[in-house]
Structures are given as structure tokens and as C-alpha cells.
Write a protein that holds these residues in place. Structure first.
Motif, PDB file in Angstrom:
ATOM      1  N   GLY A   1       0.929  -1.053   0.125  1.00  0.00           N
ATOM      2  CA  GLY A   1      -0.473   0.490  -0.173  1.00  0.00           C
ATOM      3  C   GLY A   1       0.669   1.357  -0.347  1.00  0.00           C
ATOM      4  N   PRO A   2       0.692   2.222   0.461  1.00  0.00           N
ATOM      5  CA  PRO A   2       1.332   3.208   0.608  1.00  0.00           C
ATOM      6  C   PRO A   2       2.469   2.869   1.368  1.00  0.00           C
ATOM      7  CG  PRO A   2      -0.925   4.007   1.943  1.00  0.00           C
ATOM      8  CD  PRO A   2      -0.597   2.387   1.006  1.00  0.00           C
ATOM      9  N   GLY A   3       3.354   3.769   1.486  1.00  0.00           N
ATOM     10  CA  GLY A   3       4.512   4.013   1.967  1.00  0.00           C
ATOM     11  C   GLY A   3       6.025   2.744   1.996  1.00  0.00           C
ATOM     12  N   VAL A   4       5.698   2.746   0.150  1.00  0.00           N
ATOM     13  CA  VAL A   4       6.786   1.471   0.123  1.00  0.00           C
ATOM     14  C   VAL A   4       7.996   2.778  -0.351  1.00  0.00           C
ATOM     15  CG1 VAL A   4       7.706   0.528  -2.272  1.00  0.00           C
ATOM     16  CG2 VAL A   4       5.645  -0.385  -0.915  1.00  0.00           C
ATOM     17  N   SER A   5       7.588   3.833  -0.911  1.00  0.00           N
ATOM     18  CA  SER A   5       8.538   5.212  -1.436  1.00  0.00           C
ATOM     19  C   SER A   5       7.821   6.265  -0.428  1.00  0.00           C
ATOM     20  CB  SER A   5       9.374   5.019  -2.434  1.00  0.00           C
ATOM     21  OG  SER A   5       8.249   5.181  -3.684  1.00  0.00           O
ATOM     22  N   GLN A   6       8.787   7.273   0.043  1.00  0.00           N
ATOM     23  CA  GLN A   6       8.506   8.494   0.207  1.00  0.00           C
ATOM     24  C   GLN A   6      10.028   9.848  -0.418  1.00  0.00           C
ATOM     25  OE1 GLN A   6       5.996   9.998   1.823  1.00  0.00           O
ATOM     26  NE2 GLN A   6       7.135  12.047   1.513  1.00  0.00           N
ATOM     27  N   GLU A   7      10.042  11.211   0.028  1.00  0.00           N
ATOM     28  CA  GLU A   7      10.848  11.986  -0.743  1.00  0.00           C
ATOM     29  C   GLU A   7      11.084  12.739   0.261  1.00  0.00           C
ATOM     30  OE1 GLU A   7      10.480  15.163  -4.983  1.00  0.00           O
ATOM     31  OE2 GLU A   7       8.748  14.404  -3.402  1.00  0.00           O
ATOM     32  N   CYS A   8      12.006  12.728   1.043  1.00  0.00           N
ATOM     33  CA  CYS A   8      12.401  12.957   1.876  1.00  0.00           C
ATOM     34  C   CYS A   8      12.412  14.990   1.802  1.00  0.00           C
ATOM     35  CB  CYS A   8      14.319  13.420   2.133  1.00  0.00           C
ATOM     36  SG  CYS A   8      15.081  13.680   0.913  1.00  0.00           S
ATOM     37  N   ILE A   9      11.379  15.491   2.562  1.00  0.00           N
ATOM     38  CA  ILE A   9      11.312  17.172   3.002  1.00  0.00           C
ATOM     39  C   ILE A   9      12.764  17.498   2.546  1.00  0.00           C
ATOM     40  CG2 ILE A   9      11.342  17.270   5.497  1.00  0.00           C
ATOM     41  CD1 ILE A   9       8.842  19.133   3.556  1.00  0.00           C
ATOM     42  N   GLU A  10      13.763  17.427   3.105  1.00  0.00           N
ATOM     43  CA  GLU A  10      15.304  18.098   2.919  1.00  0.00           C
ATOM     44  C   GLU A  10      15.670  18.081   1.658  1.00  0.00           C
ATOM     45  OE1 GLU A  10      14.907  15.137   4.624  1.00  0.00           O
ATOM     46  OE2 GLU A  10      15.488  15.842   6.918  1.00  0.00           O
ATOM     47  N   ALA A  11      15.591  16.845   0.928  1.00  0.00           N
ATOM     48  CA  ALA A  11      16.074  16.887  -0.290  1.00  0.00           C
ATOM     49  C   ALA A  11      14.994  16.937  -1.413  1.00  0.00           C
ATOM     50  CB  ALA A  11      17.060  16.351  -0.895  1.00  0.00           C
ATOM     51  N   ARG A  12      14.044  16.809  -1.519  1.00  0.00           N
ATOM     52  CA  ARG A  12      12.596  16.556  -2.075  1.00  0.00           C
ATOM     53  C   ARG A  12      13.237  16.400  -3.903  1.00  0.00           C
ATOM     54  NH1 ARG A  12       8.134  20.546  -2.047  1.00  0.00           N
ATOM     55  NH2 ARG A  12       9.585  22.610  -1.719  1.00  0.00           N
TER      56      ARG A  12
END
Ligand code: ADP
Ligand code: ZN
Length: 437
Positions: free
Chosen positions: A232-243
Motif C-alpha cells: 500500500g502507501p509507504g513503499v517510498s517517500q520523498e524527504c523534505i530536505e532534498a525533495r
């Protein structure tokens, strides 16, 4: 975790998973026997290439419980894919799988800048679709206050955001656009909206939409990616630091990108089909699952310090790709082109028809409010804007840009603001293929 330790962990978990499915899932025992592979032949992730891919069809053939590695009674949860492309597929979770689901979503939220104590406005759909509950458990695991709004009822959503003052929002990017427009209609400026960060995903989106959503909601928008077959969701996620690309939680889901024709692994930066192998799944582990999603990987060190590999944005699904007069076309390519044209909004729709044997593509493009106000009223009929002199030039410009960039002749239709379909909470289909292929 340093990459060497991560690799050692992956190798161990991969071997365990292959051994486990070989003994628990008849489908995998037969598949591995057919290619003459025993679990002891899979010692490291470099051995993965010896294994065949698992395609969505296998999930359909063994619907609903044929691929389970545990007795049915041991399941804690059953979800199904949203069925964007064909019959829904069923995915099953043990208590431990639900625990991992919460863990990777808590991790994703934290990676996006969410913190314990913040309020999470969760506008992903609740129910069989994995989005709502996945984020919900992740928020709770992180210690957030979760508001389970689900999708739809936009008026109420806006009111709740104004009243509860959440810092974090989760929804599809197209629904974030819808919410942004609603705030604007109510005359509420982005500075007056409490939201700080958004985790947007479940459908392809581009920098154009990111800019629009950030401006209208006053948030930093990050990408969250996932699919029900993997968790489901949460396989990958962009970090707020680098996006700059989404960190794949590869201690649970091992990624590869392969050539769509040959299935051979591709190096960093090269686009192909994204493949995942479960490393910790109990109920329904999949080996080399063919997602159909097109992207690339990068192992470059990220500014945030996380060592997890990153994936680029999803260009589209292999089955989202239109082949029009032999030319491959992804909707996101049209979106990228519209981004450079200030007179139009990022809302569009692609309609493909076949006139006898010839494919015709119509791209409906929405004018901005400002431009629309200056269009002579007598050229507007129903939902279409006839081409007066200025509109003629604009239309030609867009048609030329698309032809030059994609090598495809299309007809552009200019339409008034807010006439192209909007998301009402779930995934938005931007293509209508009427060809009956
Ligand atoms: P369905 O295949 O029915 O839509 P899912 O709900 O499991 O079922 O959706 C997973 C799919 O949604 C992914 O394979 C991918 O195509 C798309 N998707 C999910 N998150 C993103 C994202 N952040 N960017 C682009 N596409 C996404
Ligand atoms: Zn990072």
C-alpha cells in the motif's frame, strides 16, 4: 544504516523469503522448480536475476487466496487494489504485515517532516483501498493526531481544515488541486491555511502540479508512492530536505528497474519497469513483482543523510502509456509541456478516438481565469471556446509545442476554467481512450 550493513540485511532476508515461499506457496515451488532454482541458490540480491518475474496475472489466476503463505485464519486484514486497470486484486496481511505497514508509513510521514503531536488530515480513501488505513496507522504509530476524513465532501474538508488546523495533509495530488481551488473560491489565502506539509501520491504527478498545489495550499509537497500488492502507501517517500526522488524502504521491499522488453536490469538513471521483491512479508510475499510503473533508481548519496536508494517520479504505468499512430505517449509528457504555457492551467484531459483507421488525439486545455476574462464572450459556446484571433494563436502554439516535443500531431481544444474533470477524492483518470482497442 551504512549501505554495506543494509546489503547484508537484504541478503539474509531475501534468502529467508525465497526459502519460505518455496515451502509455503505451491505457485512459487512450481515456478522455481520449473527454472531449476533451489532456495539455497539465492544467497544475495545479485542472485535475484535468476528468478522469473511475478506479474499481476498471477494474482488474478490465484484469486483470492491462492498465493497465501499462511493459513487463511492467520490473516488480520484483507485489502484490494483500487482497480484502476482491470479487475481488483486481493492482498492479505498478517498481524506482523500490518505492523510493518504502520512502520513504513510512520517512517514516510517523518521523512516528509511530520512529527509526533501534529494533526494529520488524512483525505486518502478509507476502505478496501490501502491508502486511507495505511496512512492512518502510520500517523498513529508516529504519535500524531489523525483525522480520518477519507476522500470526497470537499466543502466539509475545507471547514475541518480551517477548524482543526492540521499541519499535515495526505491525499492524491489531483485532490490537493481540488482543495486548493476550493480555498481560493472561499477567498482564503495560503498564509491563512495551517497546513505545512503534504504527502501526495497514488497517481502520477509532475512538478507543474507540485508548484500549483504548494502555491494554493501553502505547503511543501512531497511524493509518497506505493501499491497494494507490495503493501500500500509507504513503499517510498520523498524527504523534505532534498525533495529529489523518493527513498525506497528497501529493508522491506527490494527494488530493481528492468528493461521493459528484455527484463534485463538497468543501471542508475535509466528508465524502465520498477520491480519489487518482498523481504519481510508473511501473508503473501511476492518475488520480483512487475509493477508496470516506469521510473529510474539512483544510489547517489542524498542531502538528507538517508542511505536508502531513491526512485524518480513515476512517468506513468506501462499500461497508462498510449500508443497513438505508433508513437508512445504518457499523459505526464503533455503535462510537462503545458507547464511552460502561462495562459493555461495544469488541468487537462486527453481524448483518443479512432476515425476509421486513424487515431485522433484531442487535448482539452483549460484557460486561466485571467485569460478567460479577456476572451470575447460571443466565441464561447457551451464548454468550448471557438477560436478568435488571440485564441487561434494560443491554440497553434500549444499544438506546435506538442508536435515538436513528442512527434505527435494533436488537436488542442481550449476550454473555460473548471470544465475539465477534477478529482473528487480518489485517483483521477486524465485519459479517455475511446478506440476500443
Ligand atoms: P490500482 O492499480 O488499482 O490503482 P493501487 O491502489 O495499488 O491499485 O495503486 C498502485 C498504483 O498507483 C501504482 O502501481 C502506481 O501506478 C500508482 N501510484 C501510486 N503512488 C504513486 C505516485 N506517488 N506517483 C505515481 N503513481 C503512483
Ligand atoms: Zn533524502
Amino acid at each position: 544504516m551504512p549501505r554495506e550493513s543494509l546489503r547484508a540485511l537484504q541478503n539474509k532476508r531475501l534468502h529467508n523469503t525465497v526459502d519460505y515461499v518455496y515451502h509455503q506457496v505451491p505457485y512459487y515451488r512450481e515456478t522455481l522448480d520449473r527454472v531449476g532454482i533451489k532456495p539455497e541458490n539465492i544467497r544475495s540480491v545479485d542472485d535475484l536475476q535468476k528468478l522469473p518475474f511475478t506479474k499481476k496475472q498471477a494474482l488474478r489466476d490465484y484469486y483470492p487466496f491462492g498465493l497465501l503463505a499462511v493459513p487463511r485464519e492467520n490473516l488480520m486484514r484483507i485489502h484490494a487494489s483500487s482497480g484502476t486497470t482491470g479487475k481488483p486484486t486481493v492482498v492479505c496481511y498478517t498481524a506482523n504485515d500490518v505492523d510493518v505497514f504502520a512502520e513504513v508509513n510512520a517512517r514516510s510521514l517523518a521523512t516528509a517532516g511530520a512529527r509526533r503531536g501534529m494533526i494529520l488530515h488524512n483525505a486518502y480513501g478509507y476502505g478496501l483501498f490501502t491508502g486511507g488505513l495505511g496512512i492512518h496507522y502510520g500517523g498513529e504509530r508516529l504519535g500524531m493526531t489523525v483525522v480520518p476524513v477519507s476522500g470526497g465532501a470537499t466543502q466539509r474538508q475545507v471547514t475541518l481544515i480551517l477548524d482543526f488546523k492540521p499541519e499535515v495533509i495526505c491525499c492524491t495530488p489531483s485532490y490537493a488541486q481540488t482543495l486548493g481551488e476550493e480555498f481560493k473560491k472561499r477567498g482564503i489565502s495560503p498564509e491563512e491555511i495551517s497546513l505545512k506539509v503534504g504527502l501526495l501520491g497514488a497517481e502520477p504527478w509532475t512538478e507543474t502540479i507540485r508548484v500549483a498545489v504548494e502555491a494554493s495550499l501553502g505547503i511543501a509537497a512531497t511524493n509518497i508512492y506505493g501499491l497494494s500488492e507490495i503493501i500500500g502507501p509507504g513503499v517510498s517517500q520523498e524527504c523534505i530536505e532534498a525533495r529529489a526522488g523518493s527513498h525506497i524502504w528497501e529493508d522491506h521491499f527490494y527494488p530493481e528497474v528492468v528493461n521493459i522488453e528484455t527484463g534485463n536490469p538497468l543501471p542508475d538513471g535509466k528508465e524502465g519497469v520498477l520491480i519489487f521483491t518482498h523481504l519481510t512479508r508473511e501473508a503473501m510475499p511476492l518475488l520480483r513483482y512487475w509493477t508496470g510503473d516506469i521510473t529510474y533508481l539512483t544510489h547517489d548519496v542524498c542531502a538528507c543523510g538517508r542511505t536508502h536508494v531513491r526512485m524518480g517520479p513515476i512517468r506513468g504505468r506501462a499500461d497508462d502509456m498510449l500508443i497513438v499512430r505508433g508513437v508512445n505517449l504518457y499523459p505526464t509528457q503533455v503535462e510537462e509541456i503545458l507547464k511552460g504555457i502561462p495562459e493555461v492551467t495544469p488541468h487537462y484531459q486527453i481524448v483518443v478516438t479512432r476515425v476509421s483507421t486513424l487515431d485522433e488525439v484531442e487535448v482539452k486545455v483549460e484557460l486561466t481565469e485571467e485569460v478567460f476574462r479577456h476572451v470575447a464572450q460571443d466565441v464561447i459556446t457551451d464548454d468550448v471556446i471557438a477560436v478568435d484571433h488571440a485564441m487561434h494563436a494560443l491554440r497553434n502554439k500549444i499544438e506546435h509545442l506538442i508536435r515538436d516535443t513528442l512527434g505527435l500531431g494533436v488537436t488542442v481544444t481550449l476550454v473555460p476554467p473548471e470544465t475539465v474533470p477534477r478529482s473528487e477524492g480518489g485517483k483521477l483518470r486524465r485519459v479517455e481512450d475511446k478506440r476500443n482497442l
